[in-house]
Design a protein around this motif. Sequence first.
Motif, PDB file in Angstrom:
ATOM      1  N   LYS A 285      -6.866  -9.061   1.368  1.00 47.68           N
ATOM      2  CA  LYS A 285      -5.496  -8.743   1.761  1.00 47.68           C
ATOM      3  C   LYS A 285      -4.971  -7.593   0.920  1.00 47.68           C
ATOM      4  N   ARG A 286      -5.240  -7.654  -0.386  1.00 49.20           N
ATOM      5  CA  ARG A 286      -4.772  -6.584  -1.280  1.00 49.20           C
ATOM      6  C   ARG A 286      -5.369  -5.249  -0.862  1.00 49.20           C
ATOM      7  N   GLN A 287      -6.648  -5.295  -0.499  1.00 50.98           N
ATOM      8  CA  GLN A 287      -7.295  -4.041  -0.085  1.00 50.98           C
ATOM      9  C   GLN A 287      -6.680  -3.514   1.199  1.00 50.98           C
ATOM     10  N   LEU A 288      -6.407  -4.425   2.120  1.00 49.72           N
ATOM     11  CA  LEU A 288      -5.876  -4.003   3.409  1.00 49.72           C
ATOM     12  C   LEU A 288      -4.526  -3.327   3.267  1.00 49.72           C
ATOM     13  N   PHE A 289      -3.740  -3.841   2.319  1.00 50.92           N
ATOM     14  CA  PHE A 289      -2.390  -3.309   2.179  1.00 50.92           C
ATOM     15  C   PHE A 289      -2.296  -2.244   1.090  1.00 50.92           C
ATOM     16  N   ASP A 290      -3.439  -1.836   0.553  1.00 51.91           N
ATOM     17  CA  ASP A 290      -3.430  -0.801  -0.484  1.00 51.91           C
ATOM     18  C   ASP A 290      -3.334   0.570   0.173  1.00 51.91           C
ATOM     19  N   PRO A 291      -2.194   1.264  -0.034  1.00 50.58           N
ATOM     20  CA  PRO A 291      -2.022   2.555   0.656  1.00 50.58           C
ATOM     21  C   PRO A 291      -2.988   3.635   0.163  1.00 50.58           C
ATOM     22  N   HIS A 292      -3.586   3.418  -1.006  1.00 53.78           N
ATOM     23  CA  HIS A 292      -4.473   4.450  -1.542  1.00 53.78           C
ATOM     24  C   HIS A 292      -5.903   4.274  -1.100  1.00 53.78           C
ATOM     25  N   ARG A 293      -6.159   3.209  -0.422  1.00 52.26           N
ATOM     26  CA  ARG A 293      -7.503   2.980   0.051  1.00 52.26           C
ATOM     27  C   ARG A 293      -7.828   3.958   1.154  1.00 52.26           C
ATOM     28  N   VAL A 294      -9.005   4.500   1.075  1.00 55.61           N
ATOM     29  CA  VAL A 294      -9.390   5.489   2.072  1.00 55.61           C
ATOM     30  C   VAL A 294      -9.489   4.852   3.445  1.00 55.61           C
ATOM     31  N   LEU A 295     -10.145   3.680   3.492  1.00 55.85           N
ATOM     32  CA  LEU A 295     -10.289   2.988   4.769  1.00 55.85           C
ATOM     33  C   LEU A 295      -9.344   1.788   4.781  1.00 55.85           C
ATOM     34  N   PRO A 296      -8.217   1.904   5.466  1.00 56.89           N
ATOM     35  CA  PRO A 296      -7.251   0.809   5.433  1.00 56.89           C
ATOM     36  C   PRO A 296      -7.721  -0.413   6.229  1.00 56.89           C
ATOM     37  N   ARG A 297      -8.763  -0.266   6.982  1.00 59.08           N
ATOM     38  CA  ARG A 297      -9.257  -1.398   7.768  1.00 59.08           C
ATOM     39  C   ARG A 297     -10.669  -1.724   7.321  1.00 59.08           C
ATOM     40  N   PRO A 298     -11.103  -2.938   7.573  1.00 55.88           N
ATOM     41  CA  PRO A 298     -12.444  -3.307   7.147  1.00 55.88           C
ATOM     42  C   PRO A 298     -13.482  -2.398   7.793  1.00 55.88           C
ATOM     43  N   PRO A 299     -14.539  -2.103   7.076  1.00 53.56           N
ATOM     44  CA  PRO A 299     -15.573  -1.254   7.651  1.00 53.56           C
ATOM     45  C   PRO A 299     -16.290  -1.984   8.773  1.00 53.56           C
ATOM     46  N   GLY A 300     -17.028  -1.244   9.553  1.00 58.62           N
ATOM     47  CA  GLY A 300     -17.763  -1.869  10.637  1.00 58.62           C
ATOM     48  C   GLY A 300     -17.016  -1.739  11.941  1.00 58.62           C
ATOM     49  N   GLY A 301     -17.502  -2.418  12.956  1.00 63.38           N
ATOM     50  CA  GLY A 301     -16.934  -2.308  14.293  1.00 63.38           C
ATOM     51  C   GLY A 301     -15.753  -3.233  14.494  1.00 63.38           C
ATOM     52  N   TYR A 302     -15.520  -3.516  15.740  1.00 66.41           N
ATOM     53  CA  TYR A 302     -14.379  -4.346  16.117  1.00 66.41           C
ATOM     54  C   TYR A 302     -14.491  -5.721  15.489  1.00 66.41           C
ATOM     55  N   ARG A 303     -13.403  -6.140  14.908  1.00 64.86           N
ATOM     56  CA  ARG A 303     -13.383  -7.492  14.345  1.00 64.86           C
ATOM     57  C   ARG A 303     -12.883  -8.469  15.394  1.00 64.86           C
ATOM     58  N   GLY A 304     -13.505  -9.568  15.451  1.00 65.05           N
ATOM     59  CA  GLY A 304     -13.230 -10.523  16.529  1.00 65.05           C
ATOM     60  C   GLY A 304     -11.977 -11.328  16.323  1.00 65.05           C
ATOM     61  N   HIS A 305     -12.078 -12.561  16.670  1.00 67.82           N
ATOM     62  CA  HIS A 305     -10.907 -13.433  16.753  1.00 67.82           C
ATOM     63  C   HIS A 305     -10.439 -13.924  15.395  1.00 67.82           C
ATOM     64  N   ASN A 306      -9.251 -14.528  15.438  1.00 66.26           N
ATOM     65  CA  ASN A 306      -8.737 -15.307  14.321  1.00 66.26           C
ATOM     66  C   ASN A 306      -8.553 -14.511  13.036  1.00 66.26           C
ATOM     67  N   GLU A 307      -8.097 -13.274  13.201  1.00 62.56           N
ATOM     68  CA  GLU A 307      -7.752 -12.487  12.035  1.00 62.56           C
ATOM     69  C   GLU A 307      -6.380 -12.883  11.504  1.00 62.56           C
ATOM     70  N   PHE A 308      -5.496 -13.230  12.442  1.00 60.30           N
ATOM     71  CA  PHE A 308      -4.128 -13.593  12.085  1.00 60.30           C
ATOM     72  C   PHE A 308      -3.946 -15.112  12.167  1.00 60.30           C
ATOM     73  N   ASP A 309      -2.999 -15.604  11.367  1.00 57.42           N
ATOM     74  CA  ASP A 309      -2.716 -17.036  11.388  1.00 57.42           C
ATOM     75  C   ASP A 309      -2.362 -17.516  12.785  1.00 57.42           C
ATOM     76  N   VAL A 310      -1.564 -16.705  13.483  1.00 56.38           N
ATOM     77  CA  VAL A 310      -1.111 -17.149  14.797  1.00 56.38           C
ATOM     78  C   VAL A 310      -2.291 -17.244  15.763  1.00 56.38           C
ATOM     79  N   GLU A 311      -3.297 -16.408  15.521  1.00 57.09           N
ATOM     80  CA  GLU A 311      -4.498 -16.487  16.364  1.00 57.09           C
ATOM     81  C   GLU A 311      -5.238 -17.801  16.132  1.00 57.09           C
ATOM     82  N   SER A 312      -5.375 -18.155  14.884  1.00 52.55           N
ATOM     83  CA  SER A 312      -6.121 -19.388  14.634  1.00 52.55           C
ATOM     84  C   SER A 312      -5.316 -20.598  15.100  1.00 52.55           C
TER      85      SER A 312
END
Lengths: 425, 239
Positions: A285-312
């Motif tokens: 979570k810290r990495q995702l919200f770190d504005p200085h991170r070069v890649l703000p999203r996880p590396p790799g392709g499309y991430r599937g289901h249940n990323e958000f609480d509401v999804e799960s």
Amino acid sequence: MSDPIDVSAGEGKRKHEVDPPDHPNSVGWTHPRRIELATETNPLPLLSGRLFAPVTVEYELYGEISPAADNVILIFHALSGDAHVAGWDADWERDGRPWRNTPSGASWWDRMVGPGKALDTSRYAVLCANVLGSCYGTTGPSSTDPATGRPYGLSFPMVDVGDWVTLIVRLLDHLGIEQVLLAVGGSLGGQQVIELGLAYPDRVRGLAVLAASARLSAQGVALNFAARTAIVNDPHFAGGHYYGREFRPDAGLGVARMIGHITYLSESGMETRFEARRKEPDELKRQLFDPHRVLPRPPGGYRGHNEFDVESYLSYQASGFNERFDPNSYLYITKAMDYYDAARWGEGCLKRAFRRAQGDWLIASFTSDWLYTPAASRTLADALAANLKPVTYINIASDYGHDAFLVEVDVLEKLLTGFLEGLQR
Amino acid sequence: MTDREYLEALVAGEPDLVTAVAVLGRLEAKYGRPQARDGERWDHDLIAQLVPRGASVLDLGCGDGALLERLIRERECRGQGVDVDQEHILRCVQRGVPVIQSDLDDEKLGFPDASYDYVVLEETLQTVRLPHEVLGMMLRIGRKGIVSFPNFGHWWIRAQLLLEGRMPMSPRLNQGWHETTNIHLFTVRDFEDWCRAHGAVIHQRFAYADGQVRLLVPGDNLMAEEALFVIGPADSNTS
């Protein structure tokens, strides 16, 4: 690690909080009862014109019916509900209903029904029956068609809220109940209360309509249609004859259930509950919200289901529903919901329809309910007022959306105990 | 120097204001400032006497339903309430009083024309945003209307504004200007003017003054702390 998410219930007030069976306020262990209410010689005349038989009804009854049978509270369940309103099903294993052996799924309105509760089973006899077309013991699409020896599937007749009420009156006749003291229901259950009050005005003394209106809005019909489309387009649907096969249209029913659950919550309620929080461990979570991170999203392709609480949350609701509900029943019952229009008792005019109403009416809406809106419930109250019938209308302040009729127990308890006192004054 | 002393100095030689100040001073000396009284509202007994047995009564702004409960029980009335507050609705339900939760300012009420014998606005009219519309609704739905209100012409109210230079407060009007729900205050004379201007017939008028309920008499725009009017639409003269 992030906190574990309680996907079965909201924060603060819990929707399901079933008292243990030995609790003094619990109805304890219950036994579903079954009765054949329509036979070949005495079939049920359906609004579709068809004479239908046989019909078995599963119902539950808590408390004692008084000698004068003047202490009966009749509860109508909603879309996915059943006759098992309160307590713990002693026969869950026999009937193959394992979800009833869990604290969150034991029964659907336990907080309202029991000794010393709002609908007090030490004073009142509380009755609830499963509707025609459902899958909880009353005849439905999964029942065996005696003509073919196979499940009805989509050859099951179309059912209507009016048919459910006709059937309930047969049950009241069977039990020797001339007039129920109070009929109460939320959502689709509330529409059955309306229908009972208009079709059989002398069979009910007090009527409590919660989170319901004379008819579903076009928006509501649209959402039901989307849900049904998900079911019938599932490759395993097989024209409704998936019974006994390896796969059911679970993906479709799951989507239908998700759509349903979205309509049951309010925008702000969802925000409070899920806050668009992600399920990642804190480090990620810290990495995702770190504005200085070069890649703000996880590396790799499309991430599937249940990323958000509401999804799960929705995934959990969908899979739980697949265990306990028949997709065909979902089609039939949502159709009945779409069809219903109380104005049919007034040739399309709701005010005229309520001319025939008797008894004391209580209409309750919830401020954040966008499925059956306060304005739509208010229309019912106005139709009663226009006919100078005694009516109470309350728009209960709640953030819980349509689900509020299951959740806002404290205010409903005040409301219904007061209303019951008034009926017996 | 208080406002009062300043005012007296300022108006020296101006007979009308001097008289007014003197009259208000004498009233204060004779009656003292109005005192809060315990118990049921003064107008409930009166309304229970005015409303015939078995009448239908619609109470707009019925509060906790105490009046309607009494009318239903003692006078066998067919009662219906309307109120905006959720807690009030719950109290009404506990009393067995049917009540519709509605904001008189924002929502139309579905009651047909001339469908109630009496429509009651008990201490409610001064709290609504659109009193003119609410009175119109009352005269549409009711064959008669009962309106009770705090009289802003009462001498104590006048004295505070004139002599203290502050928004008046009284046992009935006990919230400050910045928080009061009484947003459309008016006097006995104002109300009579409205009835005259809008064709409403005044059937009866009562005053609550110095702890007593009596028929309203000339001069009560100064003496009545509160007032109660029975009015009706123009064609209701016969009753």
